[in-house]
Design a protein around this motif. Structure first.
Motif, PDB file in Angstrom:
ATOM      1  N   VAL A  76     -56.260  29.360 -57.385  1.00  0.00           N
ATOM      2  CA  VAL A  76     -56.006  30.006 -56.091  1.00  0.00           C
ATOM      3  C   VAL A  76     -55.454  28.987 -55.101  1.00  0.00           C
ATOM      4  O   VAL A  76     -54.519  29.273 -54.340  1.00  0.00           O
ATOM      5  CB  VAL A  76     -57.288  30.675 -55.558  1.00  0.00           C
ATOM      6  CG1 VAL A  76     -57.106  31.107 -54.111  1.00  0.00           C
ATOM      7  CG2 VAL A  76     -57.647  31.885 -56.425  1.00  0.00           C
ATOM      8  N   LEU A  82     -50.302  32.161 -51.073  1.00  0.00           N
ATOM      9  CA  LEU A  82     -49.625  33.395 -51.473  1.00  0.00           C
ATOM     10  C   LEU A  82     -50.645  34.381 -52.061  1.00  0.00           C
ATOM     11  O   LEU A  82     -51.608  33.968 -52.708  1.00  0.00           O
ATOM     12  CB  LEU A  82     -48.544  33.109 -52.511  1.00  0.00           C
ATOM     13  CG  LEU A  82     -47.318  32.335 -52.023  1.00  0.00           C
ATOM     14  CD1 LEU A  82     -46.435  31.953 -53.210  1.00  0.00           C
ATOM     15  CD2 LEU A  82     -46.527  33.158 -51.018  1.00  0.00           C
ATOM     16  N   PRO A  83     -50.434  35.668 -51.863  1.00  0.00           N
ATOM     17  CA  PRO A  83     -51.347  36.649 -52.458  1.00  0.00           C
ATOM     18  C   PRO A  83     -51.228  36.634 -53.978  1.00  0.00           C
ATOM     19  O   PRO A  83     -50.164  36.342 -54.521  1.00  0.00           O
ATOM     20  CB  PRO A  83     -50.867  37.984 -51.873  1.00  0.00           C
ATOM     21  CG  PRO A  83     -49.422  37.751 -51.572  1.00  0.00           C
ATOM     22  CD  PRO A  83     -49.337  36.314 -51.110  1.00  0.00           C
ATOM     23  N   VAL A  84     -52.313  36.927 -54.647  1.00  0.00           N
ATOM     24  CA  VAL A  84     -52.315  36.950 -56.114  1.00  0.00           C
ATOM     25  C   VAL A  84     -52.182  38.383 -56.599  1.00  0.00           C
ATOM     26  O   VAL A  84     -52.976  39.244 -56.224  1.00  0.00           O
ATOM     27  CB  VAL A  84     -53.605  36.324 -56.674  1.00  0.00           C
ATOM     28  CG1 VAL A  84     -53.659  36.467 -58.194  1.00  0.00           C
ATOM     29  CG2 VAL A  84     -53.712  34.860 -56.268  1.00  0.00           C
ATOM     30  N   GLU A  85     -51.171  38.648 -57.428  1.00  0.00           N
ATOM     31  CA  GLU A  85     -50.995  39.984 -58.003  1.00  0.00           C
ATOM     32  C   GLU A  85     -51.214  40.008 -59.511  1.00  0.00           C
ATOM     33  O   GLU A  85     -51.552  41.050 -60.062  1.00  0.00           O
ATOM     34  CB  GLU A  85     -49.602  40.524 -57.679  1.00  0.00           C
ATOM     35  CG  GLU A  85     -49.397  40.866 -56.206  1.00  0.00           C
ATOM     36  CD  GLU A  85     -48.127  41.648 -55.943  1.00  0.00           C
ATOM     37  OE1 GLU A  85     -47.362  41.913 -56.908  1.00  0.00           O
ATOM     38  OE2 GLU A  85     -47.886  41.998 -54.778  1.00  0.00           O
ATOM     39  N   VAL A 118     -59.766  35.919 -56.694  1.00  0.00           N
ATOM     40  CA  VAL A 118     -58.506  36.569 -56.292  1.00  0.00           C
ATOM     41  C   VAL A 118     -58.763  37.784 -55.402  1.00  0.00           C
ATOM     42  O   VAL A 118     -57.863  38.578 -55.151  1.00  0.00           O
ATOM     43  CB  VAL A 118     -57.645  36.965 -57.510  1.00  0.00           C
ATOM     44  CG1 VAL A 118     -57.294  35.735 -58.332  1.00  0.00           C
ATOM     45  CG2 VAL A 118     -58.345  38.021 -58.369  1.00  0.00           C
ATOM     46  N   GLY A 119     -59.990  37.941 -54.939  1.00  0.00           N
ATOM     47  CA  GLY A 119     -60.290  39.023 -54.010  1.00  0.00           C
ATOM     48  C   GLY A 119     -60.628  40.337 -54.669  1.00  0.00           C
ATOM     49  O   GLY A 119     -60.534  41.394 -54.046  1.00  0.00           O
ATOM     50  N   ASN A 179     -47.828  35.550 -57.925  1.00  0.00           N
ATOM     51  CA  ASN A 179     -47.869  36.295 -56.665  1.00  0.00           C
ATOM     52  C   ASN A 179     -47.079  37.592 -56.685  1.00  0.00           C
ATOM     53  O   ASN A 179     -47.186  38.399 -55.757  1.00  0.00           O
ATOM     54  CB  ASN A 179     -47.320  35.426 -55.522  1.00  0.00           C
ATOM     55  CG  ASN A 179     -45.834  35.158 -55.672  1.00  0.00           C
ATOM     56  OD1 ASN A 179     -45.392  34.683 -56.728  1.00  0.00           O
ATOM     57  ND2 ASN A 179     -45.053  35.437 -54.644  1.00  0.00           N
ATOM     58  N   ARG A 180     -46.291  37.824 -57.735  1.00  0.00           N
ATOM     59  CA  ARG A 180     -45.468  39.028 -57.788  1.00  0.00           C
ATOM     60  C   ARG A 180     -45.010  39.250 -59.225  1.00  0.00           C
ATOM     61  O   ARG A 180     -45.304  38.457 -60.120  1.00  0.00           O
ATOM     62  CB  ARG A 180     -44.247  38.903 -56.875  1.00  0.00           C
ATOM     63  CG  ARG A 180     -43.375  37.677 -57.176  1.00  0.00           C
ATOM     64  CD  ARG A 180     -41.981  37.789 -56.560  1.00  0.00           C
ATOM     65  NE  ARG A 180     -41.250  38.877 -57.198  1.00  0.00           N
ATOM     66  CZ  ARG A 180     -40.143  39.415 -56.681  1.00  0.00           C
ATOM     67  NH1 ARG A 180     -39.647  38.982 -55.535  1.00  0.00           N
ATOM     68  NH2 ARG A 180     -39.518  40.398 -57.326  1.00  0.00           N
TER      69      ARG A 180
END
Length: 202
Positions: A76, A82-85, A118-119, A179-180
């Motif tokens: 992380v 950056l958001p984790v996807e 990662v939430g 992230n994408r």
């Protein structure tokens, strides 16, 4: 930070760790505003069962929890905010062990800290393991963390291990994040922003 004694208490000793970061924003001449960042963090750990057959692999499962938490935090951090996807995991067992040793170290016990880091995540984590000599390469699979049917996120990151790892009595455990989806994904299917079922699939 993972303390060495924390791992020893759980059978596995963390011997070294490495981070790989791969970021790109142009592919096939097409530039994207949001770059694709893929990261992989590798932990090289001791394999207490190398060189012998042990029926009960429970100690490896239990010992993997601390390693999983450490890798999750480092991965992380490597994402740089950056958001984790997407996520994935892998393991390379040194030639003194068995492929099953890596599988024991990559169960839900190992993965749960990653889901938390990662939430939250709903989808199962794609995984690959193999037995190999030091310096081996492995492709770590990636898929969307909340829905496996998101085709744009079927991806991976290639990792080449150091020339001296894993040793015969070691296992390299890997966590990967992105992230994408792929930069030029265009094969249809469920879009990431259309996930609705919350069942880990759709």
């Amino acid at each position: 930070m993972l303390r060495r004694r924390d791992v020893k208490e759980r059978v596995l000793e963390l011997r070294r760790w490495l981070t790989v970061v791969d970021e790109r924003s142009i592919e096939a001449g097409q530039s994207r505003d949001v770059p694709l960042r893929r990261v992989a963090v590798i932990a090289v750990v001791s394999n207490p069962f190398a060189g012998r057959y042990v029926e009960d692999l429970g100690p490896l499962i239990d010992g993997s929890v601390a390693i999983g938490g450490f890798l999750a935090r480092q991965a992380v951090e490597a994402m740089g905010g950056l958001p984790v996807e997407s996520y994935g995991k892998a393991g390379v067992v040194g030639l003194g062990g068995e492929q099953e040793h890596a599988n024991a170290m990559l169960t839900t016990a190992f993965a749960e800290p990653l889901r938390v880091a990662v939430g939250g995540a709903l989808a199962w984590i794609p995984s690959f393991t193999k037995l190999a000599a030091p310096g081996a390469s492995i492709d770590v699979p990636l898929a969307h963390k909340d829905a496996l049917y998101v085709r744009s996120h079927y991806d991976g990151i290639s990792v080449t291990l150091p020339s001296d790892a894993p040793a015969a009595d070691e296992v390299a455990l890997i966590v990967a994040l992105a992230n994408r989806g792929r930069l030029n994904a265009r094969v249809g299917g469920l879009a990431a922003d259309a996930i609705a079922a919350r069942d880990g699939l759709r």
